[in-house]
Design a protein around this motif. Structure first.
Motif, mmCIF file in Angstrom:
data_model
loop_
_atom_site.group_PDB
_atom_site.id
_atom_site.type_symbol
_atom_site.label_atom_id
_atom_site.label_comp_id
_atom_site.label_asym_id
_atom_site.label_seq_id
_atom_site.Cartn_x
_atom_site.Cartn_y
_atom_site.Cartn_z
ATOM 1 N N GLU A 25 5.202 -18.664 3.771
ATOM 2 C CA GLU A 25 4.982 -18.338 5.355
ATOM 3 C C GLU A 25 5.418 -16.779 5.455
ATOM 4 N N LEU A 26 6.438 -16.067 4.881
ATOM 5 C CA LEU A 26 6.638 -14.958 5.037
ATOM 6 C C LEU A 26 5.557 -14.029 4.505
ATOM 7 N N HIS A 27 4.786 -14.592 3.235
ATOM 8 C CA HIS A 27 3.512 -13.779 2.822
ATOM 9 C C HIS A 27 2.628 -13.543 3.765
ATOM 10 N N ARG A 28 2.403 -14.972 4.292
ATOM 11 C CA ARG A 28 1.151 -15.071 5.486
ATOM 12 C C ARG A 28 1.390 -13.946 6.684
ATOM 13 N N ARG A 29 2.831 -14.080 6.982
ATOM 14 C CA ARG A 29 3.078 -13.028 8.181
ATOM 15 C C ARG A 29 2.744 -11.604 7.825
ATOM 16 N N LEU A 30 3.024 -11.185 6.479
ATOM 17 C CA LEU A 30 3.111 -9.858 6.251
ATOM 18 C C LEU A 30 1.482 -9.569 5.984
ATOM 19 N N CYS A 31 0.724 -10.411 5.539
ATOM 20 C CA CYS A 31 -0.654 -10.285 5.346
ATOM 21 C C CYS A 31 -1.445 -10.069 6.976
ATOM 22 N N THR A 32 -0.827 -10.463 8.157
ATOM 23 C CA THR A 32 -1.138 -10.013 9.342
ATOM 24 C C THR A 32 -0.979 -8.827 9.817
ATOM 25 N N ALA A 33 -0.025 -8.157 9.100
ATOM 26 C CA ALA A 33 0.586 -6.769 9.208
ATOM 27 C C ALA A 33 0.108 -5.653 8.423
ATOM 28 N N PHE A 34 -0.144 -6.011 7.067
ATOM 29 C CA PHE A 34 -0.772 -5.231 6.043
ATOM 30 C C PHE A 34 -1.878 -5.877 5.503
ATOM 31 N N GLU A 35 -2.958 -5.342 5.501
ATOM 32 C CA GLU A 35 -4.212 -6.049 4.796
ATOM 33 C C GLU A 35 -3.785 -6.498 3.369
ATOM 34 N N PRO A 36 -4.378 -7.892 3.235
ATOM 35 C CA PRO A 36 -4.227 -8.572 1.961
ATOM 36 C C PRO A 36 -5.384 -8.073 0.865
ATOM 37 N N GLY B 201 0.890 -1.024 -0.102
ATOM 38 C CA GLY B 201 -0.013 -0.038 0.067
ATOM 39 C C GLY B 201 0.951 1.317 -0.115
ATOM 40 N N ASP B 202 0.312 2.201 0.312
ATOM 41 C CA ASP B 202 0.966 3.614 0.356
ATOM 42 C C ASP B 202 1.632 3.906 1.652
ATOM 43 N N GLY B 203 2.581 4.926 1.606
ATOM 44 C CA GLY B 203 3.642 5.299 2.622
ATOM 45 C C GLY B 203 4.836 5.274 2.420
ATOM 46 N N ALA B 204 5.635 6.167 3.368
ATOM 47 C CA ALA B 204 7.053 6.469 3.201
ATOM 48 C C ALA B 204 7.824 5.032 3.187
ATOM 49 N N PRO B 205 8.344 4.707 2.251
ATOM 50 C CA PRO B 205 9.210 3.685 1.951
ATOM 51 C C PRO B 205 10.027 3.290 3.228
ATOM 52 N N ALA B 206 10.859 4.308 3.583
ATOM 53 C CA ALA B 206 11.691 3.934 4.848
ATOM 54 C C ALA B 206 10.560 3.401 6.141
ATOM 55 N N ARG B 207 9.750 4.029 6.115
ATOM 56 C CA ARG B 207 8.634 3.635 7.348
ATOM 57 C C ARG B 207 8.130 2.072 7.033
ATOM 58 N N LEU B 208 7.882 1.863 5.816
ATOM 59 C CA LEU B 208 7.239 0.450 5.351
ATOM 60 C C LEU B 208 8.578 -0.300 5.455
ATOM 61 N N ALA B 209 9.727 -0.184 5.223
ATOM 62 C CA ALA B 209 10.917 -1.094 5.316
ATOM 63 C C ALA B 209 10.991 -1.213 6.911
ATOM 64 N N ARG B 210 10.748 -0.413 7.577
ATOM 65 C CA ARG B 210 11.153 -0.589 9.294
ATOM 66 C C ARG B 210 10.101 -1.511 9.393
ATOM 67 N N ARG B 211 8.809 -1.557 9.197
ATOM 68 C CA ARG B 211 7.597 -2.314 9.698
ATOM 69 C C ARG B 211 7.983 -3.753 9.240
ATOM 70 N N ILE B 212 8.386 -3.620 7.992
ATOM 71 C CA ILE B 212 8.821 -5.124 7.342
ATOM 72 C C ILE B 212 9.806 -5.705 8.350
ATOM 73 N N ARG B 213 10.939 -4.983 8.403
ATOM 74 C CA ARG B 213 11.848 -5.476 9.237
ATOM 75 C C ARG B 213 11.411 -5.980 10.840
ATOM 76 N N ARG B 214 10.573 -5.295 11.458
ATOM 77 C CA ARG B 214 9.910 -5.683 12.593
ATOM 78 C C ARG B 214 9.092 -6.960 12.646
ATOM 79 N N GLU B 215 8.329 -7.038 11.365
ATOM 80 C CA GLU B 215 7.349 -8.066 11.272
ATOM 81 C C GLU B 215 8.209 -9.402 10.894
#
Length: 157
Positions: free
Chosen positions: A88-99, A35-49
């Motif tokens: 599995e990574l896709h599933r994990r990211l679907c819990t953090a970002f709306e599928p 989705g939309d958002g600042a790339p650096a913020r999205l990357a931090r969230r991915i790293r966390r997840e």
């Protein structure tokens, strides 16, 4: 995710057998649309997840088609990508970002698009030598800029 040169070459070679389909110049493997958002913020969230995720294997597993894709014209010929870790990574990211309905969550098919429309379905069922690669990084892709805006190396700490 970055696609190795061998997979891009394979996709281009397969696409050369199409006469009136639209082929891809750039080959990608989508793990999750963010989705939309600042790339650096999205990357931090991915790293966390995905903290603790290390490099993993993926391999092409034949050619499939989406006869009636949820977006754009069909059929869409693609190289199926086999990787339990990727799913599995896709599933994990679907819990953090709306599928996205119809293409993510339970509908997710890891793939690299070869061609769309026209006679793309003539590639269905093609087989090829077993290629395996190690996924060592993830990319944050910006639709706005049409390019990679952040790279996340594995393992994620």
């Amino acid at each position: 995710m970055p696609v190795p040169t061998e997979i891009s070459r394979l996709a281009r070679g397969l696409a050369s057998d199409c006469f009136d389909a639209t082929t891809r110049d750039r080959h990608t493997l989508v793990l999750k649309r963010l989705g939309d958002g600042a790339p650096a913020r999205l990357a931090r969230r991915i790293r966390r997840e995905l903290a603790g995720v290390g490099p993993f294997e993926a391999r092409p597993d034949g050619v499939g088609t989406f006869r009636t894709p949820p977006v754009g014209r069909g059929p869409v010929a693609y190289i199926r990508i086999e990787s339990p870790t990727l799913v599995e990574l896709h599933r994990r990211l679907c819990t953090a970002f709306e599928p996205i309905d119809g293409i993510e969550g339970d509908d997710y098919v890891p793939h690299v698009t070869i061609a769309r429309g026209g006679d793309a379905d003539r590639l269905l069922g093609r087989d090829f030598d077993n290629l395996t690669w190690e996924v060592e990084s993830l990319s944050v892709w910006s639709a706005e800029y049409g390019e990679e805006v952040e790279r996340i190396s594995l393992p994620i700490r």
